[in-house]
Design an enzyme around this catalytic site. Structure first.
Site, PDB file in Angstrom:
ATOM      1  N   ASN A 137      -1.026   1.341   5.752  1.00 31.46           N
ATOM      2  CA  ASN A 137      -0.131   0.386   5.097  1.00 31.46           C
ATOM      3  C   ASN A 137       0.382  -0.554   6.173  1.00 31.46           C
ATOM      4  O   ASN A 137       0.972  -0.104   7.151  1.00 31.46           O
ATOM      5  CB  ASN A 137       1.032   1.142   4.434  1.00 31.46           C
ATOM      6  CG  ASN A 137       2.109   0.241   3.844  1.00 31.46           C
ATOM      7  OD1 ASN A 137       3.239   0.662   3.682  1.00 31.46           O
ATOM      8  ND2 ASN A 137       1.775  -0.984   3.522  1.00 31.46           N
ATOM      9  N   GLY A 138       0.141  -1.853   5.973  1.00 31.32           N
ATOM     10  CA  GLY A 138       0.578  -2.839   6.964  1.00 31.32           C
ATOM     11  C   GLY A 138      -0.583  -3.731   7.333  1.00 31.32           C
ATOM     12  O   GLY A 138      -1.687  -3.594   6.800  1.00 31.32           O
ATOM     13  N   CYS A 169       0.877  -1.178   0.000  1.00 30.16           N
ATOM     14  CA  CYS A 169       0.000   0.000   0.000  1.00 30.16           C
ATOM     15  C   CYS A 169       0.906   1.218   0.000  1.00 30.16           C
ATOM     16  O   CYS A 169       1.970   1.212   0.615  1.00 30.16           O
ATOM     17  CB  CYS A 169      -0.929   0.141   1.214  1.00 30.16           C
ATOM     18  SG  CYS A 169      -2.324  -1.016   1.195  1.00 30.16           S
ATOM     19  N   GLY A 201       0.635  -0.690  -4.702  1.00 29.97           N
ATOM     20  CA  GLY A 201      -0.736  -1.206  -4.682  1.00 29.97           C
ATOM     21  C   GLY A 201      -1.453  -0.832  -5.953  1.00 29.97           C
ATOM     22  O   GLY A 201      -1.464   0.339  -6.335  1.00 29.97           O
ATOM     23  N   TYR A 239      12.745  -6.139  -2.729  1.00 31.68           N
ATOM     24  CA  TYR A 239      11.626  -6.394  -3.626  1.00 31.68           C
ATOM     25  C   TYR A 239      10.642  -5.240  -3.727  1.00 31.68           C
ATOM     26  O   TYR A 239      10.269  -4.822  -4.825  1.00 31.68           O
ATOM     27  CB  TYR A 239      10.894  -7.656  -3.152  1.00 31.68           C
ATOM     28  CG  TYR A 239       9.629  -7.973  -3.901  1.00 31.68           C
ATOM     29  CD1 TYR A 239       9.671  -8.635  -5.129  1.00 31.68           C
ATOM     30  CD2 TYR A 239       8.378  -7.623  -3.393  1.00 31.68           C
ATOM     31  CE1 TYR A 239       8.502  -8.914  -5.821  1.00 31.68           C
ATOM     32  CE2 TYR A 239       7.212  -7.909  -4.080  1.00 31.68           C
ATOM     33  CZ  TYR A 239       7.279  -8.556  -5.286  1.00 31.68           C
ATOM     34  OH  TYR A 239       6.135  -8.832  -5.970  1.00 31.68           O
TER      35      TYR A 239
END
Ligand code: SF4
Length: 454
Positions: free
Chosen positions: A103-104, A2, A29, A240
């Site tokens: 986010n998370g 996100c 996202g 990544y």
């Protein structure tokens, strides 16, 4: 994953700034995007499923006026890919209305949802954070600090309430969040690449456990929670997730990935004629591998950049082409011993198809090199991998994985090699999906759609 952005800039077009920042955060996202604005305290949100340019156009953006804005790009990890779960979400509480982007992934979302004790509109774990803040009769600062203290797991958050932009990170700091300056105004973003795009300067990282409040009086930092165990920034961000041009904890991600490739070359050298990346994520590590070994670097595999999520299924005969929708090898691999560099193997099916494609194109040998250790365990903090049963390396030796993907040889970067390439002490990183050592308790039920069931 996100992407998060927030800005307070009276007199500027805050929705347009958010739109461009979200463009820079699209990689975090692709399921939904949204922007909420606050105009003299009145909150408006526009959000929808789709990519940033699919959700917004000139007309919709010009309708979003205000002094403050937050934006969000979503990749779902708790709660399905549905409009109701797109963010920023707006929660009307007993005390205030809160717009929030998260986010998370929380590991205690089920307990918190039960405690909040009312029906939430969404099935994500994010609305519970907004609800705790919106229902608390204390000041906004106290309400946010109170909510932060009850969150377990990963939460980088941006929000709007009471004509204030707020941003915080959980006590481990799993997901990044930075503070920037745009002239006399302030912005916050998941990654520094979003600051670059809107012309903002990086001020600093928001610390694990820190709350930042931005209002008419300027920026206020509240050390709300003590940083837990030295912090646990996700190491996956380095190899990544984050964009290569982002600075994570003061380290440029591209440089870290090149170092991973150089280290991989030292740990697992091979006689070969060409080094090629599995695009795009393997590119910096392949550059490092080629640089360290002196083996020529080639693009080798050409990626179709316009293949995203496709809603039109290819007909049966074409489905076998599978991976060719995305990649096509160059004729130059014929007769060569190639080293194919990537950053991960999760299920193994894509790598197997790429190896086969290279052999079909005439490669004499295909040596696979992975710039991180094997992924052996799930992430509970916001990356939606396969379950452990589906992870090819979880219960297999490297030789078994090599045989399954059909490569001539296979090697992974060591954990030390990865961590040293980040130039961050191991004690400040989460590496749980590689080591099975989790920095928090692990939830009994982590199914993504678990709140849909209730
Ligand atoms: S478990 Fe893995 S992916 Fe998840 S936060 Fe930790 S290092 Fe990152």
């Amino acid at each position: 994953m996100c992407g998060l952005f927030g800005v307070r800039a009276p007199g500027r077009d805050v929705a347009r700034l958010s739109y461009f920042a979200l463009y820079a955060l699209q990689h975090r996202g692709q399921e939904s995007a949204g922007i909420a604005v606050s105009e003299d305290g009145r909150l408006t949100v526009l959000r929808d499923l789709g990519l940033v340019p699919q959700v917004f156009d000139e007309r919709s953006l010009s309708g979003l006026k205000g002094q403050l804005a937050i934006g969000h790009t979503r990749y779902s990890t708790t709660g399905g890919n549905a409009w109701i779960n797109s963010q920023p979400l707006i929660h009307h509480g007993r005390v205030r209305t809160v717009a929030l982007g998260h986010n998370g992934n929380l590991v205690n979302a089920a307990e918190l949802r039960a405690e909040v004790g009312k029906t939430l509109g969404s099935s994500s774990d994010s609305e519970v954070i907004a609800a705790m803040i919106a229902d608390d009769p204390a000041s906004l600062e106290e309400a946010i600090v109170g909510a932060m203290a009850r969150l377990e797991g990963a939460a980088s958050v941006v929000g709007l309430a009471d004509e204030t932009l707020f941003a915080f990170r959980d006590a481990h700091g799993f997901r990044p969040l930075v503070l920037g300056r745009l002239g006399d105004d302030h912005v916050v973003a998941s990654e520094t690449c979003a600051l670059d795009l809107v012309g903002a300067e990086l001020v600093r990282e928001i610390e694990p456990g820190e709350l930042v409040l931005i209002d008419g009086n300027g920026v206020r930092s509240v050390p709300a929670l003590e940083c837990a165990d030295g912090g646990a920034l996700c190491i996956f961000e380095f190899f990544y997730l984050a964009r290569p041009d982002t600075q994570l904890a003061g380290v440029e991600v591209h440089g870290a990935r090149v170092r991973m490739g150089e280290r991989l070359a030292a740990e697992a050298p091979v006689e070969a004629d060409l080094v090629l990346p599995i695009p795009d994520s393997g590119t910096p590590a392949a550059i490092g591998f080629a640089r360290a070994t002196g083996i020529p670097y080639s693009e080798g595999l050409i990626k179709n950049r316009y293949v995203g999520r496709t809603f039109i299924q290819p007909e049966q005969g074409m489905r076998e082409q599978g991976i060719r929708m995305k990649f096509n090898p160059l004729a130059e691999v014929a007769g060569k011993r190639v080293v194919a560099v990537d950053d991960t193997i999760v299920r193994g099916s894509t790598t197997r198809q790429i190896v086969q494609m290279l052999f079909d194109a005439g490669a004499a040998e295909v040596h696979v090199r992975i710039s991180a250790p094997p992924i052996v365990s799930p992430c509970y903090y916001g990356i939606d991998f396969a379950s452990e049963d589906e992870m090819i390396a979880a219960h297999s030796t490297v030789e078994e994985v090599r045989a399954a993907i059909g490569a001539t040889s296979l090697a992974y970067l060591s954990l030390d090699g990865l961590q040293e390439s980040t130039r961050r002490p191991a004690s400040t990183l989460c590496r749980a999906c590689l080591t099975r050592e989790y920095p928090t308790r692990v939830p009994a039920d982590a199914a993504k759609l678990r709140f849909e069931r209730v």
